[in-house]
Design a protein around this motif. Structure first.
Motif, PDB file in Angstrom:
ATOM      1  N   VAL A 335     -21.695  69.964  47.066  1.00  0.00           N
ATOM      2  CA  VAL A 335     -21.578  69.417  45.783  1.00  0.00           C
ATOM      3  C   VAL A 335     -19.958  69.359  45.462  1.00  0.00           C
ATOM      4  N   VAL A 336     -19.432  70.721  45.617  1.00  0.00           N
ATOM      5  CA  VAL A 336     -18.192  70.885  45.544  1.00  0.00           C
ATOM      6  C   VAL A 336     -17.053  69.841  46.199  1.00  0.00           C
ATOM      7  N   ALA A 337     -17.472  69.776  47.357  1.00  0.00           N
ATOM      8  CA  ALA A 337     -16.765  68.881  48.495  1.00  0.00           C
ATOM      9  C   ALA A 337     -17.026  67.463  47.782  1.00  0.00           C
ATOM     10  N   ARG A 338     -18.178  67.057  47.464  1.00  0.00           N
ATOM     11  CA  ARG A 338     -18.249  65.817  47.098  1.00  0.00           C
ATOM     12  C   ARG A 338     -17.348  65.498  45.674  1.00  0.00           C
ATOM     13  N   ASN A 339     -17.396  66.329  44.825  1.00  0.00           N
ATOM     14  CA  ASN A 339     -16.545  66.071  43.684  1.00  0.00           C
ATOM     15  C   ASN A 339     -15.153  66.003  43.984  1.00  0.00           C
ATOM     16  N   TYR A 340     -14.613  66.892  44.819  1.00  0.00           N
ATOM     17  CA  TYR A 340     -13.237  66.875  45.254  1.00  0.00           C
ATOM     18  C   TYR A 340     -13.048  65.193  45.935  1.00  0.00           C
ATOM     19  N   ALA A 341     -14.100  65.016  46.906  1.00  0.00           N
ATOM     20  CA  ALA A 341     -13.811  63.672  47.562  1.00  0.00           C
ATOM     21  C   ALA A 341     -13.748  62.520  46.450  1.00  0.00           C
ATOM     22  N   GLY A 342     -14.838  62.561  45.417  1.00  0.00           N
ATOM     23  CA  GLY A 342     -14.549  61.550  44.502  1.00  0.00           C
ATOM     24  C   GLY A 342     -13.264  61.519  43.807  1.00  0.00           C
ATOM     25  N   THR A 343     -12.718  62.634  43.655  1.00  0.00           N
ATOM     26  CA  THR A 343     -11.298  62.583  43.118  1.00  0.00           C
ATOM     27  C   THR A 343     -10.293  61.993  44.129  1.00  0.00           C
ATOM     28  N   VAL A 344     -10.543  62.166  45.142  1.00  0.00           N
ATOM     29  CA  VAL A 344      -9.360  61.686  46.321  1.00  0.00           C
ATOM     30  C   VAL A 344      -9.715  60.008  46.438  1.00  0.00           C
ATOM     31  N   ALA A 345     -11.139  59.967  46.033  1.00  0.00           N
ATOM     32  CA  ALA A 345     -11.366  58.395  46.362  1.00  0.00           C
ATOM     33  C   ALA A 345     -10.628  57.670  45.356  1.00  0.00           C
ATOM     34  N   ARG A 346     -10.702  58.293  44.137  1.00  0.00           N
ATOM     35  CA  ARG A 346     -10.013  57.666  42.883  1.00  0.00           C
ATOM     36  C   ARG A 346      -8.526  57.741  42.865  1.00  0.00           C
ATOM     37  N   GLY A 347      -7.937  58.194  43.788  1.00  0.00           N
ATOM     38  CA  GLY A 347      -6.386  58.416  44.030  1.00  0.00           C
ATOM     39  C   GLY A 347      -5.896  59.412  42.995  1.00  0.00           C
ATOM     40  N   ARG A 348      -6.626  60.474  42.723  1.00  0.00           N
ATOM     41  CA  ARG A 348      -6.130  61.425  41.604  1.00  0.00           C
ATOM     42  C   ARG A 348      -5.840  62.513  42.434  1.00  0.00           C
ATOM     43  N   LEU A 349      -6.135  62.813  43.653  1.00  0.00           N
ATOM     44  CA  LEU A 349      -6.024  64.019  44.348  1.00  0.00           C
ATOM     45  C   LEU A 349      -5.504  63.502  46.110  1.00  0.00           C
ATOM     46  N   THR A 350      -4.635  64.147  46.741  1.00  0.00           N
ATOM     47  CA  THR A 350      -4.448  63.989  48.102  1.00  0.00           C
ATOM     48  C   THR A 350      -5.547  64.663  48.919  1.00  0.00           C
ATOM     49  N   GLN A 351      -5.695  64.034  50.188  1.00  0.00           N
ATOM     50  CA  GLN A 351      -6.957  64.621  50.856  1.00  0.00           C
ATOM     51  C   GLN A 351      -6.114  65.972  51.381  1.00  0.00           C
ATOM     52  N   ALA A 352      -4.723  66.089  51.432  1.00  0.00           N
ATOM     53  CA  ALA A 352      -4.069  67.450  51.805  1.00  0.00           C
ATOM     54  C   ALA A 352      -4.315  68.410  51.014  1.00  0.00           C
ATOM     55  N   GLU A 353      -4.375  68.050  49.550  1.00  0.00           N
ATOM     56  CA  GLU A 353      -4.663  68.872  48.674  1.00  0.00           C
ATOM     57  C   GLU A 353      -6.181  69.192  48.324  1.00  0.00           C
ATOM     58  N   MET A 354      -6.971  68.480  48.752  1.00  0.00           N
ATOM     59  CA  MET A 354      -8.488  68.740  48.695  1.00  0.00           C
ATOM     60  C   MET A 354      -8.431  69.879  49.695  1.00  0.00           C
TER      61      MET A 354
END
Ligand code: 3H9
Length: 697
Positions: A335-354
């Motif tokens: 669930v944590v990973a999914r939450n971060y992935a959602g933020t990455v998908a919305r362009g508000r976090l880079t994959q590297a940062e996730m």
């Protein structure tokens, strides 16, 4: 007395330094000094150029907010007069920004001919956050300098811009390194050497695409809903494209005054100071040593545990998450990973940062793996027996210096502290859901929590980007304790004749993000039901109890997560839809308990629900569960969807009038008896015309 504005000379350059700690606010004395020193410098033939800078850690952080109550009688020249004098100076003036240049501070920098700054400088026009707009030319100069499209969001949202970005936007002419004064002086000398033109922003034309303002108003519709100032900010920026500078300046000032006189600005300024007060704890001085927390642990990988782990990872603190078995652990971490992935998908976090944040979160099913953590937070099921067991185990494995904390939202902190065997190093950390998003953190002081433990928990809150509020140990602490009578009355009103949608509408129109039933559906009807069932066990039989929630919950209507609660939800939607089935249940229930339903006015709904919430807040205050009234406001503004422009429930109590509230509570007491006893402090202040905000135990 030390001068608040000084003029010194470095070669041919006059240096005007504002020295008015802590943030160089533009008090009347500073404004006087700024004008006087400019006149002296202009009269001094050996000075060929000027540098304006701030002493201490900031440039100028804006107007002196404490003077706003007496805006017209505070003395000293008006900021617009100062800005005009700087802008029309025949000698070039360079603003040298090493720290924050905010509000009136940036406005004066914009009246200077050039601006230089360090990379760590921050500039901005945050007036909107105080319910105001930049009232000294900011809305007229910034768009002329950087274009309306870039200026609009800065002015209407009030965000700070770091030095490099300010250079990119053209707010700064040059980034400098090292000593700001030396850099600015050589910049000024160079201007003199090449006889550089005096750049006056007032003479520039602002450009904007035709659709810019309509589009931006649409973009702000949701985030600025109910707020007054952001819309006036946009109006002012639009003026730059249609209106000559001097007329724009006059209109800006008129709108600034309108904002300043508004209830919203008074409430938002109250919130500004309240946010600063909240960190001050009378018996825990600021210099109380804070324990280092290099590693954290969270017990429980459910919604709360996962969210708390994300808070640590977001702050760069490694955290170990413990679950009872591998499946639960993997589910939680997924669930944590999914939450971060959602933020990455919305362009508000880079994959590297996730990836970096995920790497900070370790999972385990073994208590021994928590032995090196400095701060351990329990976030398991809200059942005392389960929590006791967790703390027995943590007390055994945690290192001797570690602090143990519970994320309970209602249970007794001291009972858990006793179980841990280290009550001095025990504290409550009540996060709000979703924990990685909500700003509020209630830090719950146990009977034996040491000062160092309290200071550390407050500091942890700050590190995690939260607003930490210290509260006392009682059922529901402060926020939820106040919410309980609000929800209770809302359910009674259903029995008496209202429907969820009518009650919710009253509070949405008041300004809350949602009403009590939408909130119940979001949090889970089953969650509230479980707490209510526990409370019934100790409630006097003479007090009225509503069993309506049982009828909703027993049908599996647990809220949004089950597609039905107090409302129904279409698949995949969070939009609450009034449900005839709920109406049927409510009407049937009223018949069963023998209540004749009647029409209920919006006014009655407001008073019946909101006044008990206020009354409970006053009880929290007099019992010492909250340190001061404004702390309670901070809790509601940051954790309960109350917009800053309402100032919080205690602020609202004074806007409505303590006397009026007290008298209405007495009237409800005559009609409904039972719960409607006004808090002693409320009666006292109502009788003496005292103010909650001044009251201290
Ligand atoms: C304006 O400029 C209007 C104009 O456009 C038009 C006029 C016509 N005034 O935050 P801190 C106090 S509106 C008075 O803890 P930090 C603060 O209360 C203004 N006091 O420090 C605190 O007092 P205490 C637009 C102020 O390092 C102490 O200073 N400007 C003011 O975390 C330290 O503050 C703003 O809105 C003020 N302007 O952050 C900027 N500012 O120690 C507001 C602070 O007794 N200020 N104090 O609790 C800030 O955003 C932050 O204070 C700042 C420093 C970033 C500067």
């Amino acid at each position: 007395m030390a001068e608040v504005v000084r003029l010194t000379k470095v070669g041919k350059v006059g240096v005007i330094a504002v020295d008015n700690p802590p943030v160089n606010a533009l008090s009347a004395a500073v404004r006087e000094g700024l004008l006087a020193k400019l006149h002296s410098a202009l009269a001094e033939p050996s000075i060929q150029a000027l540098v304006l800078l701030g002493a201490g850690r900031t440039f100028i952080a804006g107007a002196d907010i404490r003077e706003f109550d007496s805006f017209d009688s505070s003395g000293g020249p008006d900021l617009n007069e100062i800005n005009a004098a700087y802008e029309t100076s025949p000698k070039p003036i360079v603003a040298a920004i090493h720290g924050t240049a905010l509000g009136g501070g940036l406005e004066i920098a914009l009246a200077c001919h050039y601006r230089v700054g360090l990379a760590r400088a921050q500039v901005g026009l945050p007036e909107v956050k105080l319910g105001l707009l930049p009232g000294a030319g900011g809305t007229q100069r910034l768009p002329r300098l950087i274009g309306a499209a870039a200026a609009l969001p800065l002015i209407a949202r009030g965000n700070f811009v770091p030095g490099p970005k300010a250079k990119e936007l053209g707010i700064l002419d040059q980034l400098i390194e090292g000593d700001v004064q030396a850099g600015a002086v050589s910049f000024a000398e160079e201007l003199v050497a090449r006889n550089a033109p005096l750049k006056r922003i007032r003479d520039l034309a602002a450009k904007a695409e035709p659709r810019l303002f309509a589009d931006f108003r649409k973009e702000m519709a949701r985030e600025a809903k109910g707020f007054f100032a952001p819309w006036k900010c946009i109006d002012c920026v639009e003026l730059t494209t249609t209106t000559p500078f001097d007329e724009g300046l006059r209109r800006e000032r008129a709108l600034f005054r309108e904002c300043l006189a508004s209830k919203q600005a008074k409430a938002q300024i109250h919130v500004f100071f309240a946010e600063r007060e909240v960190a001050k704890i009378p018996d825990v001085p600021r210099d109380t040593p804070v324990q280092p927390f290099a590693k954290a642990a969270v017990v429980g990988a459910g919604t709360m545990g996962g969210g708390i782990a994300m808070c640590f990872a977001n702050a760069g603190i490694p955290v170990t998450v413990l679950e009872v078995n591998r499946e639960a652990l993997e589910r939680g971490l997924a669930v944590v990973a999914r939450n971060y992935a959602g933020t990455v998908a919305r362009g508000r976090l880079t994959q590297a940062e996730m990836d970096r944040r995920m790497a900070l979160i370790q999972g385990t099913t073994d208590y021994a793996a928590l032995a090196d953590a400095d701060f351990l937070i329990e976030a398991v099921f809200e059942e005392m027996e389960i929590k006791r067991e967790v703390f027995r185990r943590l007390g055994q494995v945690a290192k001797p210096t570690a602090i143990l904390a519970s994320n309970t939202s209602t249970l007794d902190i001291d009972a858990m502290a006793a179980e841990s065997g280290r009550p001095r190093q025990f504290i409550g950390t009540h996060f709000f859901s979703p924990a990685n998003v909500m700003r509020l953190l209630e830090v719950v002081r146990g009977a034996q929590s040491s000062r160092a433990t309290i200071a550390t928990a407050m500091e942890l809150g700050r590190k995690l980007g939260k607003v930490a509020v210290l509260v006392g140990n009682c059922d529901g602490f402060v926020g939820n304790r106040m919410l309980a009578p609000y929800v209770r009355e809302a359910e009674f009103l259903l029995e008496e004749g209202a429907l969820p949608q009518q009650i919710d509408k009253v509070f949405v129109e008041f300004g809350l993000a949602m009403g009590p039933f939408t909130m119940g559906d979001l949090a889970g009807v089953d969650v509230g039901w479980r707490i209510e069932k526990r409370r019934r066990q100790t409630r006097s039989k003479n007090l009225r109890t509503s069993y309506l929630v049982d009828k909703i919950a027993e049908r599996g209507r647990h809220g949004q997560k089950t597609g039905a609660g107090w409302y129904r939800y279409e698949s995949g939607s969070r939009q609450p839809l009034p449900d005839p089935e709920v109406e049927r249940i409510v009407v049937e229930h009223a018949r069963e308990i023998g209540l004749a339903r009647r029409p209920i006015s919006d006014e009655e709904i407001f008073k019946r629900c909101f006044y008990p919430l206020i009354n409970e807040g006053v009880k929290c205050l007099e019992e010492g569960m909250a340190i001061r009234a404004s702390d309670i406001d901070i809790i509601y503004v940051n954790g309960y969807g109350m917009p800053a422009y309402l100032g919080g429930p205690m602020w609202q109590a004074e806007v409505i009038g303590l006397r009026a509230i007290h008298d209405d509570i007495r009237r409800f007491q005559d009609r409904h008896g039972g719960y409607w006893e006004p808090a002693g402090l409320l009666s006292e202040l109502a009788a003496s015309s005292g103010r909650l905000r001044d009251w201290r135990r």
